[in-house]
Design a protein around this motif. Structure first.
Motif, PDB file in Angstrom:
ATOM      1  N   ALA A 152      13.900  17.861 -11.396  1.00 14.39           N
ATOM      2  CA  ALA A 152      14.873  17.782 -10.299  1.00 14.39           C
ATOM      3  C   ALA A 152      16.212  18.415 -10.649  1.00 14.39           C
ATOM      4  CB  ALA A 152      15.063  16.321  -9.857  1.00 14.39           C
ATOM      5  N   HIS A 153      16.201  19.500 -11.392  1.00 11.45           N
ATOM      6  CA  HIS A 153      17.463  20.168 -11.712  1.00 11.45           C
ATOM      7  C   HIS A 153      18.063  20.729 -10.420  1.00 11.45           C
ATOM      8  CE1 HIS A 153      20.423  22.902 -13.381  1.00 11.45           C
ATOM      9  NE2 HIS A 153      20.242  22.340 -14.569  1.00 11.45           N
ATOM     10  N   PRO A 154      19.324  20.467 -10.162  1.00 11.31           N
ATOM     11  CA  PRO A 154      19.923  20.891  -8.887  1.00 11.31           C
ATOM     12  C   PRO A 154      19.809  22.390  -8.618  1.00 11.31           C
ATOM     13  CG  PRO A 154      21.361  19.351 -10.020  1.00 11.31           C
ATOM     14  CD  PRO A 154      20.250  19.663 -10.972  1.00 11.31           C
ATOM     15  N   ALA A 155      19.930  23.218  -9.649  1.00  8.79           N
ATOM     16  CA  ALA A 155      19.869  24.664  -9.444  1.00  8.79           C
ATOM     17  C   ALA A 155      18.483  25.098  -8.988  1.00  8.79           C
ATOM     18  CB  ALA A 155      20.250  25.393 -10.732  1.00  8.79           C
ATOM     19  N   ALA A 193       0.614   7.426 -13.683  1.00 13.19           N
ATOM     20  CA  ALA A 193       0.931   8.023 -12.398  1.00 13.19           C
ATOM     21  C   ALA A 193       2.443   8.130 -12.320  1.00 13.19           C
ATOM     22  CB  ALA A 193       0.389   7.171 -11.256  1.00 13.19           C
ATOM     23  N   LEU A 194       2.961   9.332 -12.429  1.00 10.54           N
ATOM     24  CA  LEU A 194       4.409   9.540 -12.416  1.00 10.54           C
ATOM     25  C   LEU A 194       4.885   9.770 -10.989  1.00 10.54           C
ATOM     26  CD1 LEU A 194       4.749  11.827 -15.566  1.00 10.54           C
ATOM     27  CD2 LEU A 194       5.050   9.343 -15.408  1.00 10.54           C
ATOM     28  N   VAL A 195       6.036   9.211 -10.674  1.00 11.72           N
ATOM     29  CA  VAL A 195       6.512   9.276  -9.290  1.00 11.72           C
ATOM     30  C   VAL A 195       7.835  10.015  -9.128  1.00 11.72           C
ATOM     31  CG1 VAL A 195       5.273   7.194  -8.608  1.00 11.72           C
ATOM     32  CG2 VAL A 195       7.616   6.989  -9.471  1.00 11.72           C
ATOM     33  N   ARG A 196       8.643  10.109 -10.167  1.00 16.20           N
ATOM     34  CA  ARG A 196       9.883  10.871 -10.055  1.00 16.20           C
ATOM     35  C   ARG A 196      10.409  11.205 -11.443  1.00 16.20           C
ATOM     36  NH1 ARG A 196      14.981   8.249 -10.490  1.00 16.20           N
ATOM     37  NH2 ARG A 196      14.806   5.999 -10.944  1.00 16.20           N
ATOM     38  N   VAL A 239      11.317  10.582 -16.864  1.00 15.27           N
ATOM     39  CA  VAL A 239      10.402  10.379 -15.741  1.00 15.27           C
ATOM     40  C   VAL A 239      10.128   8.890 -15.587  1.00 15.27           C
ATOM     41  CG1 VAL A 239       9.266  12.633 -15.881  1.00 15.27           C
ATOM     42  CG2 VAL A 239       8.386  10.732 -17.256  1.00 15.27           C
ATOM     43  N   TRP A 240       9.669   8.503 -14.393  1.00 16.41           N
ATOM     44  CA  TRP A 240       9.337   7.119 -14.096  1.00 16.41           C
ATOM     45  C   TRP A 240       7.930   7.048 -13.543  1.00 16.41           C
ATOM     46  CZ3 TRP A 240      14.067   9.186 -13.990  1.00 16.41           C
ATOM     47  CH2 TRP A 240      15.130   8.452 -14.517  1.00 16.41           C
ATOM     48  N   ASP A 241       7.185   6.015 -13.964  1.00 15.68           N
ATOM     49  CA  ASP A 241       5.821   5.861 -13.464  1.00 15.68           C
ATOM     50  C   ASP A 241       5.800   4.968 -12.228  1.00 15.68           C
ATOM     51  OD1 ASP A 241       5.815   3.168 -14.286  1.00 15.68           O
ATOM     52  OD2 ASP A 241       4.566   3.518 -16.042  1.00 15.68           O
ATOM     53  N   PRO A 299       0.811  -1.221   0.000  1.00 14.85           N
ATOM     54  CA  PRO A 299       0.000   0.000   0.000  1.00 14.85           C
ATOM     55  C   PRO A 299       0.844   1.270   0.000  1.00 14.85           C
ATOM     56  CG  PRO A 299      -0.047  -1.050   2.162  1.00 14.85           C
ATOM     57  CD  PRO A 299       0.625  -2.013   1.222  1.00 14.85           C
ATOM     58  N   THR A 300       2.116   1.160   0.361  1.00 16.24           N
ATOM     59  CA  THR A 300       2.982   2.339   0.356  1.00 16.24           C
ATOM     60  C   THR A 300       3.580   2.601  -1.021  1.00 16.24           C
ATOM     61  OG1 THR A 300       4.962   1.094   0.975  1.00 16.24           O
ATOM     62  CG2 THR A 300       3.567   1.932   2.766  1.00 16.24           C
ATOM     63  N   ASN A 301       3.396   1.666  -1.962  1.00 20.58           N
ATOM     64  CA  ASN A 301       3.894   1.822  -3.328  1.00 20.58           C
ATOM     65  C   ASN A 301       2.792   1.466  -4.319  1.00 20.58           C
ATOM     66  OD1 ASN A 301       6.881   2.446  -3.075  1.00 20.58           O
ATOM     67  ND2 ASN A 301       6.707   0.624  -1.779  1.00 20.58           N
ATOM     68  N   PRO A 302       1.747   2.293  -4.403  1.00 23.44           N
ATOM     69  CA  PRO A 302       0.633   1.960  -5.297  1.00 23.44           C
ATOM     70  C   PRO A 302       1.055   1.953  -6.753  1.00 23.44           C
ATOM     71  CG  PRO A 302       0.417   4.203  -4.452  1.00 23.44           C
ATOM     72  CD  PRO A 302       1.541   3.572  -3.697  1.00 23.44           C
ATOM     73  N   THR A 303       0.383   1.141  -7.539  1.00 26.85           N
ATOM     74  CA  THR A 303       0.670   1.005  -8.961  1.00 26.85           C
ATOM     75  C   THR A 303      -0.046   2.080  -9.767  1.00 26.85           C
ATOM     76  OG1 THR A 303      -1.216  -0.435  -9.325  1.00 26.85           O
ATOM     77  CG2 THR A 303       0.848  -1.491  -8.647  1.00 26.85           C
TER      78      THR A 303
END
Length: 401
Positions: A68-71, A36-39, A45-47, A10-14
């Motif tokens: 997530a660009h560091p700047a 559903a994109l997660v990161r 990107v990853w779903d 349940p902490t990692n829904p599909t």
């Protein structure tokens, strides 16, 4: 298997589980989500199921620096840890610096900036600004898109968007995009503003014909109207220049958003010349507009585009994409500048192309049944460009184009 997700955790829904929860908890304004994109990282990107995609849509021309660009992460984190929200009873260093920076980038002499939270809010504010001329008519091009609030929607010609919410604020006159004669016929001494996009994004990336913006500028000058350019989608480096109108005309009003914050919500109205002082205290306002965090994000985007040479990169990567995509005979036309690209297909298979591309690990967009739009992050790598061009024929095959 590496990258897989526990289907029962349940902490990692599909994707499926999040989609079902979405259906039951969010209003159905967008239809079911495709993923559903997660990161994300850069242009990737990853779903929720662990699958990786190259994001060639960039949040619809928003994620200038990708994900997530560091700047950008550092700027938002540092500013939030220092000063987050203060209301517009006060100002902050980032707010003033951003306004000064935008005026520098426009490079058109004296002006002033109003900061909002989105493109539709920027256009809403600009619409009100035009009323301060003492005139009411706004002449707008068909095929344009300017937002979903009632005022901005009044400036958008698409019947499916407008009709459920009419009557809308007037007095708005629509004319065919690119037709200078129709523009001249519609503009009068009662026209407050001429509103145009230098490139119509939602229509499928349709550039203004040569001379059209010059004709609009001349008509505005002759009639005493304002020339208002909506660069919500085209601005902030998207076309390989800071603004798509650069080198052509100087507007009186310029609206920006999307790529300005690189994913952090912010919009801007830039008034030049007499338009700079039309809005006075009490005429307009915003609770969140111009917050220190949003302005810090926008400044980080601008500095990074400059320091990493992303304008030049957008021009080169866009040229390579347009050349490669147009080489397939199933593509009848390729348009755009920089990393805002539209293409026409020989058949109305754009929806199938979007699905086939997603299945193959690429995120693209369908603005019309026979058109595909790309608006990837400006940090899209040359390797990703070449990989997409290699994958493109098979995507069209799969889609039955």
């Amino acid at each position: 298997m590496s990258g897989s997700t526990d289907q029962t955790d349940p902490t990692n829904p599909t994707n499926r589980q999040l989609g079902e929860r979405y259906t039951h908890s969010l209003m159905n304004t967008f239809g079911p989500p495709k993923l559903a994109l997660v990161r994300g990282e850069g242009a990737h990107v990853w779903d929720a199921d662990g699958k990786e995609y190259v994001d060639l849509l960039g949040g619809i021309a928003v994620n200038t620096l990708g994900h997530a660009h560091p700047a950008l992460v550092a700027a938002v984190t540092e500013q939030m840890s220092t000063l987050g929200h203060i209301s517009n009873f006060f100002t902050s260093g980032p707010q003033v610096e951003l306004a000064e920076t935008l005026l520098r980038l426009v490079g058109a002499g004296p002006g002033k900036v109003f900061l909002a939270n989105s493109g539709t809010e920027a256009n809403e504010a600009a619409f009100k600004l035009t009323r301060r001329t003492g005139r009411t008519q706004v002449v707008v091009a068909e095929g344009g898109f300017h937002g979903r609030t009632m005022g901005a929607l009044a400036l958008t010609s698409k019947a499916a968007y407008r009709e459920p919410f009419e009557p809308l604020p007037g007095h708005v006159t629509f004319v065919p995009y690119g037709d200078a004669d129709a523009l001249r016929e519609a503009v009068s001494d009662q026209t407050a503003a001429i509103l145009l996009e230098p490139i119509q994004g939602e229509a499928g990336v349709v550039p203004a014909p040569d001379g059209y913006l010059h004709a609009a500028r001349a008509l505005a000058d002759e009639s005493g109207a304002l020339l208002w350019l909506d660069e919500v989608q085209t601005g902030m480096g998207r076309t390989g220049e800071w603004f798509a109108h650069a080198g052509q005309v100087v507007p009186d009003v310029l609206t920006l958003a999307k790529g300005l914050g690189g994913g952090y919500p912010i919009g801007a109205v830039i008034g030049l010349g007499r338009a700079a002082d039309l809005l006075e205290p009490g005429n307009h306002g915003t609770t969140f507009g111009g917050s220190p965090v949003a302005c810090a994000a926008a400044l980080a985007v601008i500095r990074t585009v400059e320091s990493e040479g992303l304008l030049e990169h957008a021009r080169a990567a866009g040229e390579r994409l347009r050349e490669g995509l147009g080489a397939d005979p199933r593509v009848t036309e390729v348009r755009g500048r920089g990393l805002l690209i539209g293409l026409d297909l020989v058949s109305e298979t754009a929806a199938a192309v979007v699905d086939a591309a997603q299945e193959a690990g690429w995120i693209v967009n369908m603005p019309t049944p026979d058109r595909i739009r790309l608006a990837p992050p400006l940090v899209l790598t040359d390797a990703d460009v070449e990989a997409f061009l290699q994958a493109w024929p098979a995507i069209l095959d799969k889609a039955g184009t």
